[in-house]
Scaffold this motif. Structure first.
Motif, mmCIF file in Angstrom:
data_model
loop_
_atom_site.group_PDB
_atom_site.id
_atom_site.type_symbol
_atom_site.label_atom_id
_atom_site.label_comp_id
_atom_site.label_asym_id
_atom_site.label_seq_id
_atom_site.Cartn_x
_atom_site.Cartn_y
_atom_site.Cartn_z
ATOM 1 N N LEU A 214 9.068 -6.499 -10.937
ATOM 2 C CA LEU A 214 9.373 -7.287 -9.731
ATOM 3 C C LEU A 214 8.252 -7.138 -8.707
ATOM 4 N N LYS A 215 7.723 -5.928 -8.609
ATOM 5 C CA LYS A 215 6.631 -5.696 -7.650
ATOM 6 C C LYS A 215 5.304 -6.215 -8.199
ATOM 7 N N LEU A 216 5.049 -5.929 -9.481
ATOM 8 C CA LEU A 216 3.764 -6.337 -10.082
ATOM 9 C C LEU A 216 3.510 -7.844 -9.940
ATOM 10 N N ARG A 217 4.562 -8.652 -10.096
ATOM 11 C CA ARG A 217 4.380 -10.106 -10.017
ATOM 12 C C ARG A 217 4.193 -10.579 -8.575
ATOM 13 N N ASN A 218 4.412 -9.661 -7.618
ATOM 14 C CA ASN A 218 4.348 -10.046 -6.205
ATOM 15 C C ASN A 218 3.457 -9.079 -5.429
ATOM 16 N N HIS A 219 2.200 -8.948 -5.910
ATOM 17 C CA HIS A 219 1.155 -8.174 -5.211
ATOM 18 C C HIS A 219 1.410 -6.677 -5.135
ATOM 19 N N ASP A 225 5.914 -6.080 4.109
ATOM 20 C CA ASP A 225 4.761 -5.449 4.753
ATOM 21 C C ASP A 225 4.211 -4.220 4.037
ATOM 22 N N GLU A 226 4.942 -3.704 3.051
ATOM 23 C CA GLU A 226 4.485 -2.460 2.414
ATOM 24 C C GLU A 226 4.192 -2.663 0.933
#
Ligand SMILES: Cc1ncc(COP(=O)(O)O)c(C=O)c1O
Length: 379
Positions: A214-219, A225-226
């Motif tokens: 989930l995080k990898l696909r979104n920077h 902000d974090e």
């Protein structure tokens, strides 16, 4: 040869499906556009939940395309420079491309008569650098997953399923994409379930992997902000997710029609060409129906002259591509794959194809082989 024959049987007819779903799609497009809710919205969450339920897995993550699904899976599993990943040489270039993009080295293993990786040959390709196996469920037929998973477990390797061509296929009753660490799907316009442009989705039962993806696909963002780690921008847009939600309702019917067409081709063509025959463990979706025949190029030309489009998936195996030259492979390294590449031909297969059109293809192939008086060699 007539350079512009009137096409009577297209290889794909995306417009035909759109015509049927047009009202539903336009309504949804209008709703999303009026709200201006385009990225990482409830529509995407809904598609991810629906897709996970369909594959009988806990989680799904919508991404930009099938290549990213593979690449992000590799990244999430920590595969990087110096690592080796085993896969098949007869896939679409994207399978190996994703491995290279992750910094690793693709290591090829020959395939079997069902076009899928030969598990008996995997063991000898494993080195101390091997980290994962990517079986490809080519043409919509599942690879022999039990055998592959046993080898992987024994050697401590991850298994990433390339299920780009196999949405809805089952292996021993289980949906593909539910068997490996992740399942990687493409929603490209040529796939059984497609959106209106590029799209992809990853399935997994592993919560930790899910949260990382989930995080990898979104920077690499934890929130607005974090940022926890360096990531990418590879999200499935809301409009594409909404189209996926609409089409998922139809998928089983469409796949059923694929199987009906496959059965017609198989029944009527098995005496003139090699046709795929389902193995006892599989329930394929026949994304492609691939025959093998003598004088393949002549056959393709003959069919086109009669208004029938066909394709070759794929004429040049990956290990023989210019891009792969630094990997050190050469001709005759993978005899089964190379022999198939010279004889395979994909016939039109999609839900909107009529029985009349299927019969036209069958008749033309039979007539080619009877005119040419070609003796079939079962290679
Ligand atoms: C077997 C296979 N793997 C990966 C991909 C890559 O998917 P995409 O085109 O959505 O990036 C495709 C399809 O194009 C494919 O057929």
């Amino acid at each position: 040869m007539n350079p512009n024959p009137e096409i009577k049987v297209k290889f794909v007819d995306l417009g035909a499906q759109y015509k049927i779903l047009k009202d539903e799609i336009i309504k949804k497009f209008d709703e999303i556009s009026s709200k201006g809710a385009y990225i990482l919205t409830d529509e995407l969450k809904k598609f991810e939940k629906n897709f996970a339920d369909y594959c009988k897995v806990k989680y799904a993550i919508g991404v930009g395309n099938g290549t990213d699904a593979l690449f992000l899976s590799l990244r999430a599993l920590g595969i990087r420079q110096g690592d080796e990943v085993i896969t098949a040489p007869n896939s679409f270039i994207a399978t190996a491309g994703a491995i290279v993009a992750a910094g690793a080295k693709p290591v090829f293993v020959d395939v079997k008569d069902d076009y899928n990786i030969n598990p008996d040959l995997i063991k000898q390709a494993i080195t101390t650098k091997t980290k994962a196996i990517i079986p490809v469920h080519l043409t919509g037929r599942p690879a022999d997953m039990d055998t592959i998973l046993i080898i992987a477990r024994k050697h401590g390797l991850y298994v990433i399923e390339d299920a780009a061509q196999a949405i809805g296929a089952r292996y021993k009753g289980k949906r593909v994409g539910s068997l490996g660490s992740t399942g990687c799907f493409s929603l490209h316009p040529l796939k059984n379930l497609h959106v209106h442009g590029d799209g992809g989705i990853i399935t997994t039962n592993n919560k930790e992997l899910y949260e990382k993806l989930l995080k990898l696909r979104n920077h690499g963002l934890k929130n607005r902000d974090e940022c926890d780690f360096w990531g990418y921008n590879s999200r499935l847009d809301s409009i594409q997710a909404a189209i996926g939600n609409i089409k998922l309702e139809y998928l089983d019917d469409w796949n059923k029609r694929h199987k009906e067409i496959a059965a017609m081709y198989r029944k009527n063509l098995s005496d003139v060409v090699t046709v795929p025959v389902d193995k006892e463990f599989e329930e394929p979706v026949y994304h492609n129906f691939m025959i093998q025949g003598d004088k393949r190029d002549e056959l393709q030309k003959y069919l086109l002259e009669r208004g029938i489009e066909t394709k070759i998936h794929y004429p040049i195996p990956i290990h023989l591509q210019e891009a792969a030259s630094s990997l050190g492979y050469k001709e005759r390294d993978f005899l089964v794959c190379e022999a198939q590449a010279k004889r395979i031909l994909s016939l039109p297969i999609y839900p909107e194809l009529t029985d009349g059109q299927v019969n036209m293809v069958i008749k033309a192939i039979k007539s080619f082989y009877s005119n040419k008086n070609i003796k079939m060699s079962k290679k």
